[in-house]
Write a protein that holds these residues in place. Structure first.
Motif, PDB file in Angstrom:
ATOM      1  N   ILE A  21       0.838  -1.203   0.000  1.00 50.77           N
ATOM      2  CA  ILE A  21       0.000   0.000   0.000  1.00 50.77           C
ATOM      3  C   ILE A  21       0.872   1.251   0.000  1.00 50.77           C
ATOM      4  CG2 ILE A  21      -1.647   1.329   1.395  1.00 50.77           C
ATOM      5  CD1 ILE A  21      -2.877  -1.392   2.211  1.00 50.77           C
ATOM      6  N   TRP A  22       1.940   1.237   0.798  1.00 49.74           N
ATOM      7  CA  TRP A  22       2.861   2.380   0.859  1.00 49.74           C
ATOM      8  C   TRP A  22       3.501   2.643  -0.506  1.00 49.74           C
ATOM      9  CZ3 TRP A  22       3.660   5.881   4.562  1.00 49.74           C
ATOM     10  CH2 TRP A  22       4.746   6.730   4.418  1.00 49.74           C
ATOM     11  N   VAL A  23       3.921   1.596  -1.174  1.00 53.10           N
ATOM     12  CA  VAL A  23       4.540   1.753  -2.500  1.00 53.10           C
ATOM     13  C   VAL A  23       3.528   2.312  -3.489  1.00 53.10           C
ATOM     14  CG1 VAL A  23       5.494   0.485  -4.462  1.00 53.10           C
ATOM     15  CG2 VAL A  23       6.344   0.029  -2.170  1.00 53.10           C
ATOM     16  N   PHE A  24       2.300   1.788  -3.487  1.00 56.81           N
ATOM     17  CA  PHE A  24       1.279   2.270  -4.420  1.00 56.81           C
ATOM     18  C   PHE A  24       0.971   3.743  -4.181  1.00 56.81           C
ATOM     19  CE2 PHE A  24      -0.392  -2.311  -4.403  1.00 56.81           C
ATOM     20  CZ  PHE A  24       0.488  -2.662  -5.409  1.00 56.81           C
ATOM     21  N   ILE A  25       0.824   4.131  -2.925  1.00 59.46           N
ATOM     22  CA  ILE A  25       0.537   5.533  -2.610  1.00 59.46           C
ATOM     23  C   ILE A  25       1.703   6.420  -3.027  1.00 59.46           C
ATOM     24  CG2 ILE A  25       0.227   7.156  -0.693  1.00 59.46           C
ATOM     25  CD1 ILE A  25      -1.494   4.984   0.654  1.00 59.46           C
ATOM     26  N   ILE A  31       3.366  10.380  -9.399  1.00 60.47           N
ATOM     27  CA  ILE A  31       2.770  10.591 -10.727  1.00 60.47           C
ATOM     28  C   ILE A  31       2.117  11.975 -10.793  1.00 60.47           C
ATOM     29  CG2 ILE A  31       0.867   9.886 -12.231  1.00 60.47           C
ATOM     30  CD1 ILE A  31       1.531   6.976 -11.465  1.00 60.47           C
ATOM     31  N   PHE A  32       1.360  12.318  -9.773  1.00 62.92           N
ATOM     32  CA  PHE A  32       0.656  13.595  -9.804  1.00 62.92           C
ATOM     33  C   PHE A  32       1.563  14.794  -9.504  1.00 62.92           C
ATOM     34  CE2 PHE A  32      -2.989  10.764  -9.460  1.00 62.92           C
ATOM     35  CZ  PHE A  32      -3.753  11.277 -10.495  1.00 62.92           C
ATOM     36  N   ARG A  33       2.692  14.585  -8.840  1.00 68.17           N
ATOM     37  CA  ARG A  33       3.619  15.683  -8.582  1.00 68.17           C
ATOM     38  C   ARG A  33       4.598  15.917  -9.729  1.00 68.17           C
ATOM     39  NH1 ARG A  33       5.501  14.959  -2.307  1.00 68.17           N
ATOM     40  NH2 ARG A  33       3.610  15.789  -1.372  1.00 68.17           N
ATOM     41  N   ASP A  34       4.712  14.968 -10.629  1.00 64.59           N
ATOM     42  CA  ASP A  34       5.660  15.084 -11.736  1.00 64.59           C
ATOM     43  C   ASP A  34       5.110  16.028 -12.796  1.00 64.59           C
ATOM     44  OD1 ASP A  34       7.626  14.795 -13.579  1.00 64.59           O
ATOM     45  OD2 ASP A  34       7.281  12.666 -13.971  1.00 64.59           O
ATOM     46  N   HIS A  35       5.787  17.155 -12.977  1.00 61.11           N
ATOM     47  CA  HIS A  35       5.320  18.148 -13.936  1.00 61.11           C
ATOM     48  C   HIS A  35       5.770  17.835 -15.362  1.00 61.11           C
ATOM     49  CE1 HIS A  35       3.780  20.529 -10.674  1.00 61.11           C
ATOM     50  NE2 HIS A  35       4.949  20.504 -10.078  1.00 61.11           N
ATOM     51  N   LYS A  42      -0.321  10.629 -17.174  1.00 64.41           N
ATOM     52  CA  LYS A  42      -0.722  10.397 -15.783  1.00 64.41           C
ATOM     53  C   LYS A  42      -1.933   9.472 -15.717  1.00 64.41           C
ATOM     54  CE  LYS A  42       1.111  14.734 -14.050  1.00 64.41           C
ATOM     55  NZ  LYS A  42       0.870  15.989 -13.351  1.00 64.41           N
ATOM     56  N   ALA A  43      -2.901   9.702 -16.571  1.00 65.85           N
ATOM     57  CA  ALA A  43      -4.098   8.861 -16.592  1.00 65.85           C
ATOM     58  C   ALA A  43      -3.748   7.419 -16.937  1.00 65.85           C
ATOM     59  CB  ALA A  43      -5.108   9.420 -17.595  1.00 65.85           C
ATOM     60  N   LEU A  44      -2.867   7.226 -17.909  1.00 66.08           N
ATOM     61  CA  LEU A  44      -2.470   5.861 -18.280  1.00 66.08           C
ATOM     62  C   LEU A  44      -1.732   5.161 -17.143  1.00 66.08           C
ATOM     63  CD1 LEU A  44      -1.383   6.359 -21.997  1.00 66.08           C
ATOM     64  CD2 LEU A  44      -3.398   5.148 -21.124  1.00 66.08           C
ATOM     65  N   TRP A  45      -0.830   5.863 -16.466  1.00 69.40           N
ATOM     66  CA  TRP A  45      -0.128   5.261 -15.332  1.00 69.40           C
ATOM     67  C   TRP A  45      -1.116   4.869 -14.235  1.00 69.40           C
ATOM     68  CZ3 TRP A  45       4.179   2.861 -15.026  1.00 69.40           C
ATOM     69  CH2 TRP A  45       5.267   3.227 -15.797  1.00 69.40           C
ATOM     70  N   VAL A  46      -2.079   5.737 -13.953  1.00 68.99           N
ATOM     71  CA  VAL A  46      -3.048   5.428 -12.896  1.00 68.99           C
ATOM     72  C   VAL A  46      -3.909   4.236 -13.298  1.00 68.99           C
ATOM     73  CG1 VAL A  46      -5.072   6.306 -11.662  1.00 68.99           C
ATOM     74  CG2 VAL A  46      -3.051   7.740 -11.905  1.00 68.99           C
ATOM     75  N   LEU A  47      -4.361   4.194 -14.550  1.00 65.59           N
ATOM     76  CA  LEU A  47      -5.136   3.034 -15.009  1.00 65.59           C
ATOM     77  C   LEU A  47      -4.307   1.754 -14.921  1.00 65.59           C
ATOM     78  CD1 LEU A  47      -7.077   4.426 -18.086  1.00 65.59           C
ATOM     79  CD2 LEU A  47      -8.011   3.610 -15.910  1.00 65.59           C
ATOM     80  N   PHE A  48      -3.064   1.847 -15.314  1.00 68.64           N
ATOM     81  CA  PHE A  48      -2.152   0.704 -15.231  1.00 68.64           C
ATOM     82  C   PHE A  48      -2.017   0.251 -13.777  1.00 68.64           C
ATOM     83  CE2 PHE A  48       2.384  -0.825 -16.361  1.00 68.64           C
ATOM     84  CZ  PHE A  48       1.917  -2.078 -16.700  1.00 68.64           C
ATOM     85  N   LEU A  49      -1.896   1.218 -12.854  1.00 69.78           N
ATOM     86  CA  LEU A  49      -1.785   0.877 -11.431  1.00 69.78           C
ATOM     87  C   LEU A  49      -3.071   0.258 -10.880  1.00 69.78           C
ATOM     88  CD1 LEU A  49       0.221   3.881 -10.022  1.00 69.78           C
ATOM     89  CD2 LEU A  49       0.802   1.481  -9.716  1.00 69.78           C
ATOM     90  N   GLY A  67      14.220   9.474 -11.375  1.00 71.29           N
ATOM     91  CA  GLY A  67      13.523  10.761 -11.417  1.00 71.29           C
ATOM     92  C   GLY A  67      12.714  11.002 -10.151  1.00 71.29           C
ATOM     93  N   MET A  68      12.151   9.920  -9.610  1.00 70.72           N
ATOM     94  CA  MET A  68      11.406  10.020  -8.359  1.00 70.72           C
ATOM     95  C   MET A  68      12.307  10.523  -7.244  1.00 70.72           C
ATOM     96  SD  MET A  68       9.092   6.708  -7.538  1.00 70.72           S
ATOM     97  CE  MET A  68       8.223   6.835  -6.024  1.00 70.72           C
TER      98      MET A  68
END
Length: 130
Positions: A21-25, A31-35, A42-49, A67-68
């Motif tokens: 859960i920690w890794v997913f969060i 994803i959302f902080r990456d400009h 972002k939408a594709l990464w979230v759907l993939f997740l 990059g993270m």
């Protein structure tokens, strides 16, 4: 009756669930902080997740892990710089306000508006507040 080893196994699996859960969060927040990512990426990464969470998290960590870390280090440095600026600002304004109070008191003393005893009291008060 549950044995000690059953408890240890339950504790291990509880730890694994919390770590996942920690890794997913963490990945979703990154994803959302990456400009550099646009909205579609972002939408594709979230759907993939959402649909393949473990595979998506591993791929994201492998592909974008560096990059993270760099983005996180930049945020930490920015927060430290902001904190240092705030501390300098607060410390500087306190010292400058004390100095300006003493300067105003000296001008009043020179003009004869206050007595030397009143100036000494004003100066002591200003130095005490600093």
């Amino acid at each position: 009756m549950n044995s000690f080893w059953d408890f240890i196994i339950w504790l291990f699996w509880f730890y694994v669930v919390i770590a996942c859960i920690w890794v997913f969060i963490t990945v979703i927040v990154d994803i959302f902080r990456d400009h550099t990512l646009n909205g579609w990426a972002k939408a594709l990464w979230v759907l993939f997740l959402v649909f393949v969470p473990f595979l998506a998290a591993f791929i994201y960590l492998i592909a974008r892990g560096r990059g993270m870390a760099e983005r996180n280090a930049a945020r930490v440095a920015e927060a430290q710089a902001a904190s240092a600026d705030y501390i300098r600002n607060v410390a500087g304004s306190s010292a400058s306000s004390s100095a300006s109070e003493i300067e105003k008191g000296k001008q009043l003393l020179d003009s004869g508006a206050i007595t030397p005893a009143e100036f000494d009291a004003l100066k002591a008060k200003a130095l005490q507040s600093a």
